[in-house]
Design a protein around this motif. Structure first.
Motif, PDB file in Angstrom:
ATOM      1  N   SER A 132       0.842  -1.189   0.000  1.00 19.59           N
ATOM      2  CA  SER A 132       0.000   0.000   0.000  1.00 19.59           C
ATOM      3  C   SER A 132       0.877   1.239   0.000  1.00 19.59           C
ATOM      4  N   GLY A 133       0.242   2.369  -0.284  1.00 17.29           N
ATOM      5  CA  GLY A 133       0.967   3.628  -0.263  1.00 17.29           C
ATOM      6  C   GLY A 133       0.497   4.554  -1.361  1.00 17.29           C
ATOM      7  N   SER A 134       1.249   5.614  -1.560  1.00 14.11           N
ATOM      8  CA  SER A 134       0.989   6.569  -2.627  1.00 14.11           C
ATOM      9  C   SER A 134       1.954   6.282  -3.773  1.00 14.11           C
ATOM     10  N   PRO A 135       1.471   5.738  -4.883  1.00 13.70           N
ATOM     11  CA  PRO A 135       2.385   5.353  -5.973  1.00 13.70           C
ATOM     12  C   PRO A 135       3.151   6.556  -6.506  1.00 13.70           C
ATOM     13  N   GLU A 136       4.371   6.294  -6.915  1.00 11.16           N
ATOM     14  CA  GLU A 136       5.252   7.368  -7.352  1.00 11.16           C
ATOM     15  C   GLU A 136       5.150   7.615  -8.857  1.00 11.16           C
ATOM     16  N   THR A 137       5.466   8.840  -9.232  1.00 11.63           N
ATOM     17  CA  THR A 137       5.716   9.161 -10.633  1.00 11.63           C
ATOM     18  C   THR A 137       7.202   8.957 -10.886  1.00 11.63           C
ATOM     19  N   VAL A 138       7.533   8.245 -11.937  1.00 10.45           N
ATOM     20  CA  VAL A 138       8.920   7.915 -12.268  1.00 10.45           C
ATOM     21  C   VAL A 138       9.385   8.833 -13.400  1.00 10.45           C
ATOM     22  N   THR A 139      10.557   9.411 -13.241  1.00  8.29           N
ATOM     23  CA  THR A 139      11.137  10.231 -14.302  1.00  8.29           C
ATOM     24  C   THR A 139      12.146   9.414 -15.086  1.00  8.29           C
ATOM     25  N   ASP A 140      11.913   9.313 -16.401  1.00 13.87           N
ATOM     26  CA  ASP A 140      12.793   8.540 -17.269  1.00 13.87           C
ATOM     27  C   ASP A 140      14.142   9.228 -17.433  1.00 13.87           C
ATOM     28  N   PRO A 141      15.145   8.490 -17.941  1.00 13.50           N
ATOM     29  CA  PRO A 141      16.412   9.136 -18.266  1.00 13.50           C
ATOM     30  C   PRO A 141      16.269  10.275 -19.277  1.00 13.50           C
TER      31      PRO A 141
END
Length: 468
Positions: A132-141
């Protein structure tokens, strides 16, 4: 006492420590990556996933996700431990074969699981992870954003190349494809759209649950969930193939005409590239600022705003090249993007636009783009050898990748070329392939032709070749 008399018991103790005293060899830990050239920590070694069963409960206001992932897999070696990719999120528990398993987190996204009993090579096993939690936004290379993207009315999950690890644990590399069941609970009044087919929707106690099923193998980077307000439309093509579209209310008017051409595109693509490899088609159209790019999510691509006809063709043809025939590693991305880009050229050629030859010539001459920087970017590196993870979605992978295909067409002629297009899709249907597989396939289909100059100058050569 002779010297060797002391060494023998010590050696025996070492053997016992390795687990051989009980007649077997102790399992080893699976690798924490598959050594992809550009994303070496993506994916995990030692096992192959056959099915994901995801149960997700999302509350948009709090941006909180509660998840349960049931992962069915097969061990590829004797395992005492294995890894799953999961970024952020709090892991509440892990079970392997119904027994509580130890686990720990390390690095940016590694979840290491130690089952109570070693897993035998070739044996099937099931892992259940509650998190559980607040899903993250991932920044690509390359600076683009993926993962779990909050929107004004919900969320959008996009995974290329590594964003899937933000919302469910798994073996997140294109080389490990699996079937999926994705069940999503959201507040009543919102829709939850995913891949495959909607088996059922139930509403109770102010929550709606959507149960989606993907029967064909799918790479995790093309898995998606779109939560929000959507206008949903379902129809069928003449052959019975379901067409399911989900459009943000703000985009309905702008999208109606182009989305209405999906059956036409699919019929043309079937004639050009062979039988459609999946059990439904369609599209998801979000608002323009909900994502910075379109993505070929399986069954129904995602678009930020109403797409143009060329982009719609591009993402639908990815279902053949990229989703069914999936690149073995991220280094082979031109096999996805070059084919989808060349499909745009073929569509235009067959529908009164420029021919593929004319587009090729304009690109070679530097007259295709208005800006010189865009024209020069086509030649920045060879499509078969991107210089880094940040460049796998750059122009050479797309346009110059398509130019490689056009050079093959020029060499073999239209009939053999279309045989190559259809045969490549059929030979590796629902599988993985790399660039060496493709060049060998082309050479086999046209054994009397010499392709060495094409591979040297257009696929792997630096700069613009001396002649078109």
């Amino acid at each position: 006492m002779p010297r060797f008399a002391v060494l023998v018991p010590v050696a025996a103790l070492l053997v016992c420590a390795l687990g051989a005293c009980d007649g077997g060899v102790r399992g080893v830990a699976g690798g924490s990556g598959v050594r992809d050239p550009y994303f070496p920590k993506s994916g995990n070694g030692g096992y192959d996933v056959t099915r994901y069963g995801l149960s997700l409960d999302y509350e948009p206001g709090a941006r909180r996700l509660v998840g349960k992932a049931r992962i069915e897999a097969r061990a590829e070696k004797d395992l005492s431990a294995f890894n799953l990719d999961l970024k952020g999120m709090k892991v509440r528990s892990v079970e392997v074969e119904g027994k509580t398993a130890r686990f720990n987190r390390s690095g940016d996204h590694e979840l290491t699981v130690r089952p109570r009993d070693d897993l035998e090579k070739g044996g099937a096993f099931t892992v259940v992870v509650r998190y559980s939690g607040s899903p993250e936004t991932v920044t690509d290379p390359d600076g683009s954003e993926e993962g779990w993207l909050p929107t004004e009315d919900g969320a959008l999950a996009l995974g290329e190349p590594t964003g899937a690890m933000a919302w469910f644990p798994g073996n997140h590399h294109p080389s490990d494809k699996a079937a999926y069941d994705i069940k999503i609970s959201v507040p009543e009044g919102l829709e939850a759209v995913s891949n495959g087919e909607l088996r059922r929707k139930t509403t109770k106690g102010g929550r709606s649950v959507f149960d989606w099923h993907v029967g064909e193998p799918m790479a995790s980077y093309v898995a998606t969930v779109a939560v929000g307000e959507f206008v949903l439309r379902r129809s069928e093509m003449g052959d019975g193939l379901p067409v399911q579209v989900a459009v943000d209310p703000d985009q309905v008017a702008a999208s109606d005409e182009v989305l209405g051409r999906i059956p036409e595109i699919m019929e043309w693509a079937g004639r050009t590239f062979g039988p459609y490899p999946f059990s439904s088609t369609g599209a998801i159209v979000e608002r323009k600022d909900d994502a910075g790019y379109a993505l070929e999510t399986q069954n129904r691509p995602v678009f930020p705003g109403a797409p143009g006809i060329g982009l719609l063709v591009h993402e639908l043809v990815h279902q053949w090249y990229g989703n069914s025939v999936t690149s073995e590693s991220w280094r082979d991305m031109w096999l996805n993007e070059g084919f989808a880009t060349y499909a745009e050229w073929l569509w235009a050629e067959d529908h009164g636009g420029d021919s593929a030859e004319e587009v090729f010539d304009l690109l070679y001459a530097g007259d295709y783009y208005d800006k010189k920087a865009d024209s020069d970017a086509v030649w920045a590196f060879p499509p078969g050898r991107p210089p880094s993870a940040a460049r796998i979605s750059d122009s050479p992978v797309y346009e110059r990748g398509a130019m490689v295909l056009h050079k093959i067409r020029e060499t073999v002629g239209d009939k053999v070329f279309h045989d190559i297009l259809r045969g490549w899709a059929a030979t590796h249907r629902h599988g993985n392939a790399d660039t060496d597989d493709f060049t060998a396939y082309v050479e086999k289909k046209a054994p009397d032709q010499d392709f060495s100059e094409i591979w040297k100058d257009w696929l792997y050569g630096d700069g613009r070749p001396d002649s078109p």
